[in-house]
Design a protein around this motif. Structure first.
Motif, PDB file in Angstrom:
ATOM      1  N   GLY A 152       0.824  -1.209   0.000  1.00 20.26           N
ATOM      2  CA  GLY A 152       0.000   0.000   0.000  1.00 20.26           C
ATOM      3  C   GLY A 152       0.854   1.252   0.000  1.00 20.26           C
ATOM      4  O   GLY A 152       2.073   1.141  -0.024  1.00 20.26           O
ATOM      5  N   SER A 153       0.250   2.364  -0.066  1.00 16.76           N
ATOM      6  CA  SER A 153      -1.182   2.527   0.080  1.00 16.76           C
ATOM      7  C   SER A 153      -1.962   2.243  -1.209  1.00 16.76           C
ATOM      8  O   SER A 153      -3.145   1.945  -1.147  1.00 16.76           O
ATOM      9  CB  SER A 153      -1.501   3.942   0.539  1.00 16.76           C
ATOM     10  OG  SER A 153      -1.127   4.893  -0.429  1.00 16.76           O
ATOM     11  N   SER A 154      -1.296   2.301  -2.396  1.00 18.19           N
ATOM     12  CA  SER A 154      -2.048   2.082  -3.643  1.00 18.19           C
ATOM     13  C   SER A 154      -2.221   0.595  -3.908  1.00 18.19           C
ATOM     14  O   SER A 154      -2.047   0.141  -5.043  1.00 18.19           O
ATOM     15  CB  SER A 154      -1.332   2.761  -4.814  1.00 18.19           C
ATOM     16  OG  SER A 154      -0.977   4.078  -4.496  1.00 18.19           O
ATOM     17  N   GLY A 155      -2.567  -0.177  -2.878  1.00 14.58           N
ATOM     18  CA  GLY A 155      -2.687  -1.628  -3.001  1.00 14.58           C
ATOM     19  C   GLY A 155      -3.746  -2.037  -4.007  1.00 14.58           C
ATOM     20  O   GLY A 155      -3.557  -2.971  -4.789  1.00 14.58           O
ATOM     21  N   GLY A 156      -4.880  -1.316  -4.002  1.00 13.20           N
ATOM     22  CA  GLY A 156      -5.958  -1.640  -4.935  1.00 13.20           C
ATOM     23  C   GLY A 156      -5.536  -1.384  -6.376  1.00 13.20           C
ATOM     24  O   GLY A 156      -5.881  -2.161  -7.275  1.00 13.20           O
ATOM     25  N   SER A 157      -4.775  -0.315  -6.584  1.00 20.09           N
ATOM     26  CA  SER A 157      -4.339   0.030  -7.942  1.00 20.09           C
ATOM     27  C   SER A 157      -3.398  -1.036  -8.488  1.00 20.09           C
ATOM     28  O   SER A 157      -3.495  -1.429  -9.660  1.00 20.09           O
ATOM     29  CB  SER A 157      -3.632   1.390  -7.953  1.00 20.09           C
ATOM     30  OG  SER A 157      -4.506   2.403  -7.529  1.00 20.09           O
ATOM     31  N   ALA A 158      -2.469  -1.513  -7.637  1.00 20.12           N
ATOM     32  CA  ALA A 158      -1.508  -2.523  -8.078  1.00 20.12           C
ATOM     33  C   ALA A 158      -2.206  -3.866  -8.267  1.00 20.12           C
ATOM     34  O   ALA A 158      -2.018  -4.539  -9.284  1.00 20.12           O
ATOM     35  CB  ALA A 158      -0.376  -2.645  -7.060  1.00 20.12           C
ATOM     36  N   ALA A 159      -3.069  -4.224  -7.302  1.00 20.01           N
ATOM     37  CA  ALA A 159      -3.750  -5.518  -7.373  1.00 20.01           C
ATOM     38  C   ALA A 159      -4.707  -5.571  -8.561  1.00 20.01           C
ATOM     39  O   ALA A 159      -4.821  -6.599  -9.225  1.00 20.01           O
ATOM     40  CB  ALA A 159      -4.493  -5.774  -6.066  1.00 20.01           C
ATOM     41  N   SER A 160      -5.383  -4.462  -8.846  1.00 15.62           N
ATOM     42  CA  SER A 160      -6.366  -4.479  -9.940  1.00 15.62           C
ATOM     43  C   SER A 160      -5.670  -4.686 -11.287  1.00 15.62           C
ATOM     44  O   SER A 160      -6.208  -5.341 -12.172  1.00 15.62           O
ATOM     45  CB  SER A 160      -7.202  -3.190  -9.944  1.00 15.62           C
ATOM     46  OG  SER A 160      -6.390  -2.061 -10.140  1.00 15.62           O
ATOM     47  N   VAL A 161      -4.477  -4.134 -11.433  1.00 15.61           N
ATOM     48  CA  VAL A 161      -3.717  -4.350 -12.670  1.00 15.61           C
ATOM     49  C   VAL A 161      -3.271  -5.816 -12.742  1.00 15.61           C
ATOM     50  O   VAL A 161      -3.446  -6.493 -13.741  1.00 15.61           O
ATOM     51  CB  VAL A 161      -2.495  -3.400 -12.750  1.00 15.61           C
ATOM     52  CG1 VAL A 161      -1.556  -3.805 -13.881  1.00 15.61           C
ATOM     53  CG2 VAL A 161      -2.961  -1.959 -12.944  1.00 15.61           C
ATOM     54  N   ARG A 162      -2.739  -6.307 -11.628  1.00 10.22           N
ATOM     55  CA  ARG A 162      -2.239  -7.677 -11.592  1.00 10.22           C
ATOM     56  C   ARG A 162      -3.367  -8.686 -11.826  1.00 10.22           C
ATOM     57  O   ARG A 162      -3.199  -9.705 -12.500  1.00 10.22           O
ATOM     58  CB  ARG A 162      -1.579  -7.939 -10.232  1.00 10.22           C
ATOM     59  CG  ARG A 162      -1.109  -9.364 -10.032  1.00 10.22           C
ATOM     60  CD  ARG A 162       0.066  -9.676 -10.948  1.00 10.22           C
ATOM     61  NE  ARG A 162       0.346 -11.114 -10.991  1.00 10.22           N
ATOM     62  CZ  ARG A 162       1.576 -11.628 -11.001  1.00 10.22           C
ATOM     63  NH1 ARG A 162       2.630 -10.831 -10.982  1.00 10.22           N
ATOM     64  NH2 ARG A 162       1.747 -12.919 -11.048  1.00 10.22           N
ATOM     65  N   ALA A 163      -4.558  -8.369 -11.276  1.00 12.80           N
ATOM     66  CA  ALA A 163      -5.686  -9.297 -11.365  1.00 12.80           C
ATOM     67  C   ALA A 163      -6.402  -9.208 -12.703  1.00 12.80           C
ATOM     68  O   ALA A 163      -7.333  -9.971 -12.963  1.00 12.80           O
ATOM     69  CB  ALA A 163      -6.659  -9.021 -10.220  1.00 12.80           C
ATOM     70  N   GLY A 164      -5.976  -8.273 -13.538  1.00  5.94           N
ATOM     71  CA  GLY A 164      -6.656  -8.122 -14.822  1.00  5.94           C
ATOM     72  C   GLY A 164      -8.006  -7.432 -14.697  1.00  5.94           C
ATOM     73  O   GLY A 164      -8.908  -7.641 -15.488  1.00  5.94           O
ATOM     74  N   HIS A 165      -8.135  -6.559 -13.685  1.00 10.10           N
ATOM     75  CA  HIS A 165      -9.369  -5.794 -13.521  1.00 10.10           C
ATOM     76  C   HIS A 165      -9.303  -4.468 -14.264  1.00 10.10           C
ATOM     77  O   HIS A 165     -10.292  -3.768 -14.410  1.00 10.10           O
ATOM     78  CB  HIS A 165      -9.661  -5.556 -12.040  1.00 10.10           C
ATOM     79  CG  HIS A 165      -9.947  -6.821 -11.284  1.00 10.10           C
ATOM     80  ND1 HIS A 165     -10.100  -6.866  -9.926  1.00 10.10           N
ATOM     81  CD2 HIS A 165     -10.097  -8.105 -11.717  1.00 10.10           C
ATOM     82  CE1 HIS A 165     -10.332  -8.113  -9.544  1.00 10.10           C
ATOM     83  NE2 HIS A 165     -10.331  -8.883 -10.609  1.00 10.10           N
ATOM     84  N   CYS A 166      -8.117  -4.086 -14.660  1.00 10.62           N
ATOM     85  CA  CYS A 166      -7.917  -2.917 -15.507  1.00 10.62           C
ATOM     86  C   CYS A 166      -6.547  -3.085 -16.168  1.00 10.62           C
ATOM     87  O   CYS A 166      -5.739  -3.901 -15.703  1.00 10.62           O
ATOM     88  CB  CYS A 166      -7.997  -1.612 -14.706  1.00 10.62           C
ATOM     89  SG  CYS A 166      -6.857  -1.527 -13.318  1.00 10.62           S
ATOM     90  N   THR A 167      -6.326  -2.359 -17.251  1.00  8.49           N
ATOM     91  CA  THR A 167      -5.051  -2.517 -17.964  1.00  8.49           C
ATOM     92  C   THR A 167      -3.950  -1.731 -17.275  1.00  8.49           C
ATOM     93  O   THR A 167      -2.819  -2.203 -17.140  1.00  8.49           O
ATOM     94  CB  THR A 167      -5.204  -2.016 -19.415  1.00  8.49           C
ATOM     95  OG1 THR A 167      -6.394  -2.567 -19.956  1.00  8.49           O
ATOM     96  CG2 THR A 167      -4.011  -2.422 -20.262  1.00  8.49           C
ATOM     97  N   VAL A 168      -4.301  -0.529 -16.868  1.00  6.10           N
ATOM     98  CA  VAL A 168      -3.359   0.343 -16.163  1.00  6.10           C
ATOM     99  C   VAL A 168      -4.123   1.035 -15.043  1.00  6.10           C
ATOM    100  O   VAL A 168      -5.358   1.064 -15.063  1.00  6.10           O
ATOM    101  CB  VAL A 168      -2.753   1.429 -17.088  1.00  6.10           C
ATOM    102  CG1 VAL A 168      -1.827   0.828 -18.136  1.00  6.10           C
ATOM    103  CG2 VAL A 168      -3.871   2.238 -17.752  1.00  6.10           C
ATOM    104  N   SER A 169      -3.393   1.614 -14.098  1.00  7.90           N
ATOM    105  CA  SER A 169      -4.085   2.357 -13.040  1.00  7.90           C
ATOM    106  C   SER A 169      -3.239   3.510 -12.548  1.00  7.90           C
ATOM    107  O   SER A 169      -2.028   3.565 -12.792  1.00  7.90           O
ATOM    108  CB  SER A 169      -4.427   1.420 -11.872  1.00  7.90           C
ATOM    109  OG  SER A 169      -3.234   0.982 -11.254  1.00  7.90           O
ATOM    110  N   LEU A 170      -3.923   4.417 -11.853  1.00 11.13           N
ATOM    111  CA  LEU A 170      -3.216   5.524 -11.201  1.00 11.13           C
ATOM    112  C   LEU A 170      -3.131   5.229  -9.707  1.00 11.13           C
ATOM    113  O   LEU A 170      -4.098   4.761  -9.109  1.00 11.13           O
ATOM    114  CB  LEU A 170      -3.969   6.846 -11.379  1.00 11.13           C
ATOM    115  CG  LEU A 170      -4.020   7.471 -12.745  1.00 11.13           C
ATOM    116  CD1 LEU A 170      -4.684   8.848 -12.648  1.00 11.13           C
ATOM    117  CD2 LEU A 170      -2.617   7.614 -13.342  1.00 11.13           C
TER     118      LEU A 170
END
Lengths: 470, 471
Positions: A152-170
């Motif tokens: 963290g703190s941007s844990g959701g941003s990193a996990a969502s990219v890794r999980a294929g929930h988005c292509t990129v994140s901020l």
């Protein structure tokens, strides 16, 4: 798990294999399947994302991709960045139902570049934490192994990219909040030079250190997104009037530096091995120099003093008078106390109290002034190092990801940022890339640090290492 | 003997189009909460951007009071919780203000200034009468302010009063603020203490909620007396903030200052230091409008006015402007100055209004005065015409014609009138002949009465003298 990159998606769109709506549907399907366990988002903006996808011009051509480099690409936005019409909560109860009335500059730029916002990613409350465990909603699971935190703190941003929930994140990086979770989730994360990206519309934690950064599955995607969001913004007085045309232009590089302290620290053996591996790759191309960073401990102390001081003031606006959680009281004083007592979590309160004390007249700003002094010293030292080498290589985190509840002592948690703080405090850029894969599937994050506005150098080096590791 | 030591803190609202750190209209008389945005409402993620116009105005005032414009000054945060402060802190200047030092001459004294700095205004709170509700109007939140701090160098209420008048003149002449205290565009807090017997400074009392210059002066006089009484009775002055009660003409305690309020000042990290270039200073100097002192000099030199008249005319920018407009097509500055400083000022005081609200345009006033100069009407009649102009808005010549107020300057008619008067006052005429010279006035009065004030006074006088001599 598919790890589609921007280029892969654009090729598929240009060749007519898939439509933008089909792409988004695929992502939403994956989110639906995994999100109830992983909690990468605070809010999925699926409906609006699909509607936007329907508006994408057809057919998609190379020219359209050149003009709008993120056309049709699903983007995750950390929930401390305003997206008009959706909730922006910073994972805090005090803003649980707060709906943004405006777009952050970076969001406007992503929308103009054709990006489709698919959700607001989970985070530590007000970006204070290194595991997403301080989120008032739920912690995010590490997609590699759900027993582990995503950092963290941007844990959701990193996990969502890794999980294929988005292509990129901020994400946002104050002391390491983009790079540490990116390294935990095995993805690429960039903290840009302070002032390169506008902070307008990002909820301030520590104004003098906060920077919005990018997270992606590969180096090019992370830098492409940075290209889109960077640039001078008259709405942010601290943004720098410098515009990069192409961050991905190759740079001439001859020398790199390593940090002597690393050998004296207790570093996870796998991380250490991967660090050595990267040095070996670099040695094939560049000359190596050894440097002492000095004052790594002081950097961490100074960081917390500056960050908490500014946070205590930046978070004063959450008082329940104009928006957010409002609990009434007999007097305005009582309403403040009730609202803030119930609205903020323990870690946020700890930092507000520390910051308030540090700035109080009682201690005459002695900590704060010394911290600013230390900040200056560290910056000078790094300037000096970068006058002889063009970049440095250093692990992103001392340790591999930890399990939930494993780090209960706040000080323990603060050490997560030990190696990401120096570049943050000096306002310098740094990129983390995943290296190797251990028996649990975790990669080691290795940082490439450079002087201010050395993003092109960082890209060239990151590209080189990424290529060598393939 | 204890000496009063007085220092003033003045806030003025600047006449910028937009607010200090966002581009909302700086107009707080509009419908409540209409001139607001994420920045001035302290919304999450919003950032401040300084208003260049406000900085220019600060430089202008700095130059006008002979202050030192700082090339680099800081923005700081003053942290405190109050519902009228959207961000939980006020952006102000702390360690280095925009202007250091400076002074304003007040009669024979010089009032020294410590600093002038830029800051943002708070929202306006309105306590709804009859309820326990408080309403907040954020139109005022973020409006640019200059805070002017004097050194504790004033000794009397009178000096404070004149200083404020002078300061108001300067800010209205330079056009940076309306200076209207009744609208909150100028606010003044007073710090006052009495020296100890050994000459050292005594305990300081702050007086707030002063809504007029008169209130400032009265509160100072009240405090000097009150503090003296307390000390005479062997009491102690406790540091406190007091409020002025206009109806009772006294100060009362608002709060005791137990320990200094801790505002936790620190440099505003969302803003860079404020840089002022030599070009900005040169430009401000070039664009500086005429200052009150310069205007006095001009009127004395080029219009030959007395210092007294000149300072009356220049007492406000509006009056000077009115005067200057009149002088565009008028040749007698002395007559004009007399009329403005007597008749016009009288009406302004009576109606408690500004010169542009009196109801006579500059062109109408000069037309009226020209009628006197041409001998068309007498000064006395002119005063009556002035009132009709104000009442009806008609032009003076028109009124004179309509009401038949033309001055009678025809020798035969006047001679006839004088003869009639002497005929009707035979007794008095006898007494005059016997040496009671003062009765001349009585005859003159009767003549004027008979002509309904329209008789040319000079001619009447000549004729009366002549007929008395011959009688």
């Amino acid at each position: 798990m598919t790890h589609q990159t921007k280029n892969e998606i654009h090729n598929s769109l240009i060749q007519g294999e898939q439509t933008p709506v089909e792409i988004i549907e695929e992502y939403l399907k994956r989110i639906e399947a995994q999100e109830s366990e992983m909690h990468t988002f605070i809010e999925v903006t699926g409906e609006s994302c699909l509607n936007e996808a329907k508006q994408v011009p057809k057919p998609i051509t190379k020219e359209i991709v050149e003009d709008t480099p993120f056309v049709g690409i699903p983007v995750g936005i950390k929930d401390n960045i305003n997206v008009k019409g959706f909730k922006t909560t910073a994972a805090s109860k005090i803003l649980e139902n707060h709906i943004s009335v405006y777009d952050a500059t970076v969001v406007r730029k992503i929308k103009n570049a054709g990006g489709l916002i698919i959700g607001k990613t989970n985070m530590d409350e007000f970006a204070m934490g290194s595991s997403t465990e301080t989120s008032c909603f739920y912690p995010t699971k590490n997609p590699i192994n759900t027993k582990y935190t995503p950092g963290g703190s941007s844990g959701g941003s990193a996990a969502s990219v890794r999980a294929g929930h988005c292509t990129v994140s901020l994400g946002s990086d104050t002391g390491g909040s983009v790079r540490q979770p990116a390294s935990f989730c095995g993805v690429v994360g960039i903290r840009p030079t302070y002032g390169l990206v506008s902070r307008y519309g990002m909820l301030s934690f520590c104004s003098s250190l906060d920077q919005i950064g990018t997270i992606a599955n590969d180096v090019d995607d992370a830098f492409s997104l940075l290209e889109v969001i960077s640039g001078y913004d008259p709405k942010d007085s601290t943004s720098v009037n410098i515009e990069y045309q192409d961050l991905k232009e190759p740079e001439e590089i001859s020398t790199f530096g390593i940090c002597n302290e690393i050998e004296k620290l207790y570093i996870d053996p796998f991380v250490h091995d991967m660090y050595k591996k990267v040095i070996a790759i670099l040695l094939k191309n560049f000359k190596k120099e050894n440097h002492w960073l000095d004052n790594l401990d002081k950097a961490m102390a100074a960081y917390h003093i500056i960050a908490d001081s500014e946070a205590s003031s930046n978070l004063a606006r959450y008082d329940g008078v104009r928006y957010g959680l409002q609990i009434s009281g007999e007097s305005s004083q009582e309403a403040y106390i009730k609202t803030r007592t119930q609205g903020f979590g323990a870690e946020v309160k700890r930092r507000i109290l520390l910051g308030t004390y540090i700035l109080s007249e009682e201690i005459e700003g002695s900590y704060y002034k010394q911290a600013l002094c230390a900040k200056e010293k560290i910056t000078e030292k790094l300037d000096q190092i970068f006058s002889s080498c063009q970049f440095m290589v250093i692990p992103t985190s001392l340790k591999l990801p930890f399990k939930f509840g494993e780090r209960n002592d706040p000080l323990d948690m603060y050490y997560s940022d030990y190696l990401t703080i120096p570049s943050a405090i000096a306002g310098m850029p740094s990129v983390t890339i995943p290296v190797g894969c251990n028996e649990n599937g975790f990669s080691a994050g290795i940082q490439i640090m450079g002087p201010k506005f050395s993003e092109k150098v960082l890209h060239s080096v990151a590209k080189l290492i990424e290529g060598e590791l393939k | 003997m204890r000496q009063p030591v007085i220092g003033l803190e003045i806030h003025i609202q600047l006449l910028t189009k937009t607010k200090m750190f966002c581009r909302c209209k700086a107009s707080f008389g509009d419908e409540p909460n209409t001139n607001i945005c994420p920045v001035c409402m302290g919304y999450p993620g919003a950032l401040p951007v300084p208003n260049k116009e406000a900085i220019k105005m600060g430089i202008t005032l700095g130059l006008a009071i002979n202050g030192e414009v700082q090339c680099v000054s800081d923005f700081s945060r003053k942290n405190y919780f109050y519902p009228d402060m959207p961000k939980g802190y006020q952006i102000t200047q702390d360690s280095i203000p925009l202007i250091k030092n400076g002074h304003i001459s007040v009669s024979d004294e010089i009032v020294k200034l410590e600093r002038i700095h830029i800051e943002e205004d708070s929202a306006k709170m309105l306590h709804e009468p009859g309820t326990d509700k408080t309403l907040i109007n954020f139109n005022r939140a973020g409006v640019p302010l200059l805070e002017i701090v004097t050194l504790p160098c004033l000794k009397t209420a009178k000096t404070a009063n004149i200083f404020l008048e002078k300061l108001k003149q300067i800010i209205t002449y330079t056009g940076i603020s309306t200076g209207k205290m009744e609208e909150g565009a100028l606010r003044c807090d007073v710090n006052i203490s009495l020296t100890n017997p050994d000459g050292s400074l005594g305990q300081k009392i702050e007086v707030k909620n002063l809504n007029s210059f008169k209130a400032v002066a009265k509160s100072i006089e009240y405090e000097i007396e009150r503090q003296n009484k307390v000390l005479d009775a062997g009491g102690k002055i406790i540091p406190e903030t007091r409020s002025w009660d206009e109806s009772k003409s006294e100060t009362f305690i608002m709060r005791i200052k137990d320990g200094k309020a801790d505002y936790r000042f620190f440099p505003e990290p969302d803003l860079k230091s404020l840089f002022v270039t030599q070009e900005m200073i040169d430009e401000a100097r070039k664009n500086m409008s005429e200052l009150p002192g310069q205007a006095v000099e001009r009127l004395i030199k080029t219009h030959n006015l007395s210092e007294y008249d000149a300072s009356l005319i220049t007492s406000s920018k509006e009056i000077l402007h009115y005067y200057d407009l009149c002088m565009k097509d008028f040749q007698d500055p002395k007559l004009l100055a007399n009329w403005i400083s007597s008749e016009i000022l009288k009406i302004m005081n009576k109606n408690n209004c500004y010169i542009n609200e009196v109801g006579i345009k500059p062109m109408q006033l000069t037309e009226l005065l020209s009628l006197i100069l041409k001998g068309t009407i007498s000064g006395k009649i002119a005063k009556d015409v002035l009132l009709v102009v104000i009442e009806t808005g008609k032009n003076p010549s028109e009124i004179v014609k309509e009401k038949g107020l033309l001055q009678v300057s025809d020798t035969d008619s006047l001679r006839k009138i004088v003869s009639e008067v002497l005929e009707e006052n035979k007794n008095e005429l006898e007494r005059y002949k016997n040496g009671e010279q003062k009765l001349f006035g009585l005859f003159m009065g009767q003549c004027m009465k008979k002509t309904k004030g329209k008789g040319n006074p000079k001619m009447l006088q000549t004729i009366l003298k002549e007929l008395l001599r011959d009688a």
